[in-house]
Design an enzyme around this catalytic site. Structure first.
Site, mmCIF file in Angstrom:
data_model
loop_
_atom_site.group_PDB
_atom_site.id
_atom_site.type_symbol
_atom_site.label_atom_id
_atom_site.label_comp_id
_atom_site.label_asym_id
_atom_site.label_seq_id
_atom_site.Cartn_x
_atom_site.Cartn_y
_atom_site.Cartn_z
ATOM 1 N N TRP A 102 0.740 -1.455 0.240
ATOM 2 C CA TRP A 102 -0.027 -0.089 -0.099
ATOM 3 C C TRP A 102 0.794 1.240 0.037
ATOM 4 O O TRP A 102 0.515 2.200 -0.808
ATOM 5 C CB TRP A 102 -0.869 0.088 1.144
ATOM 6 C CG TRP A 102 -2.066 -0.977 0.986
ATOM 7 C CD1 TRP A 102 -2.390 -2.073 1.783
ATOM 8 C CD2 TRP A 102 -3.028 -0.852 0.041
ATOM 9 N NE1 TRP A 102 -3.586 -2.839 1.088
ATOM 10 C CE2 TRP A 102 -3.854 -2.080 0.102
ATOM 11 C CE3 TRP A 102 -3.337 -0.174 -1.170
ATOM 12 C CZ2 TRP A 102 -5.126 -2.210 -0.735
ATOM 13 C CZ3 TRP A 102 -4.421 -0.217 -2.013
ATOM 14 C CH2 TRP A 102 -5.320 -1.248 -1.861
ATOM 15 N N ASP A 173 -1.630 6.439 6.109
ATOM 16 C CA ASP A 173 -2.590 5.816 5.825
ATOM 17 C C ASP A 173 -2.704 4.522 6.590
ATOM 18 O O ASP A 173 -2.128 3.738 6.815
ATOM 19 C CB ASP A 173 -2.109 5.034 4.321
ATOM 20 C CG ASP A 173 -3.015 4.192 4.011
ATOM 21 O OD1 ASP A 173 -4.331 3.955 4.487
ATOM 22 O OD2 ASP A 173 -2.677 3.382 2.903
ATOM 23 N N LYS A 197 -12.008 -1.818 6.812
ATOM 24 C CA LYS A 197 -11.424 -2.660 7.843
ATOM 25 C C LYS A 197 -12.062 -2.515 9.099
ATOM 26 O O LYS A 197 -12.496 -3.491 9.756
ATOM 27 C CB LYS A 197 -9.958 -2.454 7.571
ATOM 28 C CG LYS A 197 -9.111 -2.991 6.358
ATOM 29 C CD LYS A 197 -9.606 -2.220 5.213
ATOM 30 C CE LYS A 197 -9.153 -2.719 3.940
ATOM 31 N NZ LYS A 197 -7.992 -2.104 3.103
HETATM 32 C C1 LIG Z 1 -7.589 -1.388 1.846
HETATM 33 C C2 LIG Z 1 -6.539 -0.368 2.035
HETATM 34 C C3 LIG Z 1 -6.494 0.707 1.044
HETATM 35 C C4 LIG Z 1 -7.259 0.814 -0.039
HETATM 36 O O1 LIG Z 1 -8.521 1.051 0.255
HETATM 37 P P1 LIG Z 1 -9.788 1.300 -0.909
HETATM 38 O O2 LIG Z 1 -10.891 1.835 -0.270
HETATM 39 O O3 LIG Z 1 -9.761 -0.105 -1.578
HETATM 40 O O4 LIG Z 1 -9.271 2.203 -1.801
HETATM 41 C C5 LIG Z 1 -5.557 1.538 1.055
HETATM 42 N N1 LIG Z 1 -4.440 1.517 2.211
HETATM 43 C C6 LIG Z 1 -4.428 0.469 3.047
HETATM 44 C C7 LIG Z 1 -3.385 0.413 4.126
HETATM 45 C C8 LIG Z 1 -5.392 -0.739 3.141
HETATM 46 O O5 LIG Z 1 -5.478 -1.400 3.869
#
Ligand SMILES: *Cc1c(COP(=O)(O)O)cnc(C)c1O
Length: 361
Positions: A102, A173, A197
């Protein structure tokens, strides 16, 4: 209904109590005679809902007054471009730490808008994934901001500390770590996360941003991505994902009922210790992340004999243990054990792993 424990990495399971409440209110929300999803976002009841959800999140994370809380569209990845566009006036380049797929994806997207410098990235030492010594990292003191991903959902690499950037704003993030452990918001300039999540349904994202950073956008930033416009309009510049916001609000209420982030962190720690204990003590399973960087949320593991992978997954599924297949880039298995996963789910997985080893070890 058959009962399963759902280890999906995302969209992930939501607390059963939340799902039951949403089901009960589905057709008639709070006596309004319609679903919350059929109601104007400008209506009084919805605005009250939105404010309560925002305030509950503020309480859960002890968010200081000088930070804005935004509910936005586009998930976690949407912020990969929203961040560099919104912070463009801070400088021409940004520093990025790469600890997995990511944070790597964030670099690729940011490079469309500015120079994204990789300060450091994870290395493999004696088959163990870790970070190189901090003396080797190359920070740029003039960087607009420093970006990192405290928990890499795919790789299972989690950092519980914030690098010292000598005053450069830190952007995190937190898609798969927000609300799973205590954090000190003051250490960050901006935190963002996709909801699917630990917060609610996919599509929604949450941005927590210091007030000094919301008016630094380049002129051509699309209006629906601009933090200043979103903040000025209480996250209703355009129609927000109302049903997702409602469900996020129910999750925040559930978390408060659990005793808040401190209690959920203790539960998460217990679940993770149980699972890593099994991986380390049994012969058939292994995890190759350095112990201080092992994720509490996403636990990847490999079988010593990968030809057993298919059978492991099939029998796990039959035992009611769902979605354990690892990400295609990592292989093996991955158990995502977010806030909503009860201890009983991890116990069931550990018992299955012991049993499977006995039969196949
Ligand atoms: C799931 C995730 C994303 C992407 O999320 P989307 O909603 O699919 O754009 C980005 N960063 C991390 C750390 C993630 O777990």
């Amino acid at each position: 209904m058959s009962h399963v424990f759902n280890f999906s990495a995302g969209p992930a399971m939501l607390p059963t109590e939340v799902m039951l409440k949403a089901q009960k209110e589905f057709l008639d929300w709070q006596g309004h005679g319609c679903s919350v999803m059929e109601m104007s976002h400008r209506s009084k009841p919805f605005i009250a809902l939105a404010e309560k959800a925002t305030n509950d999140l503020r309480t859960l994370l002890s968010i200081p007054k000088d930070y804005h809380v935004l509910f936005t569209h586009g998930g976690g990845r949407g912020q990969f471009s929203a961040v560099p566009m919104n912070l463009a006036l801070l400088g021409d380049s940004a520093d990025h730490l790469v600890t997995g797929s990511w944070s790597k994806g964030a670099v690729k997207e940011a490079n469309n808008y500015q120079q994204a410098n990789v300060v450091a990235q994870t290395v493999v030492e004696n088959n163990i994934i870790t970070l190189p010594d901090r003396s080797t990292w190359s920070f740029n003191p003039d960087a607009a901001y420093f970006h990192f991903c405290p928990n890499e959902t795919v790789d299972g690499f989690e950092m519980d500390w914030v690098p010292d950037t000598q005053g450069v704003p830190v952007v995190a993030d937190m898609s798969s770590t927000i609300l799973s452990r205590k954090i000190d918001i003051n250490q960050y300039g901006l935190i963002y996360g996709g909801a699917q999540k630990n917060i609610g349904p996919s599509g929604l994202s949450v941005v927590i941003v210091h007030e000094s950073l919301i008016d630094k956008a380049r002129d051509d930033t699309p209006s629906i991505l601009r933090y200043d416009l979103i903040a000025k309009n209480d996250s209703m510049y355009n129609t927000p994902p109302t049903f997702a916001w409602y469900l996020a609000g129910l999750v925040f209420e559930w978390l408060l009922e659990q005793g808040g982030v401190d209690n959920i962190e203790a539960a998460n720690k217990q679940k993770a210790e149980l699972l890593y204990g099994a991986i380390d003590n049994l012969d058939l399973y292994s995890n190759n992340i350095a112990s201080e960087y092992r994720s509490r949320m996403n636990v990847p593991f490999h079988l010593a004999d990968p030809t057993l992978d298919g059978m492991f997954l099939q029998q796990a599924e039959q035992a009611g243990l769902k979605a354990l297949k690892g990400h295609r880039s990592v292989g093996g298995m991955r158990a995502s054990i977010y806030n909503a996963m009860p201890l009983a789910g991890v116990q069931a997985l550990v018992n299955f792993m012991k049993d499977f080893e006995k039969r196949n070890g």
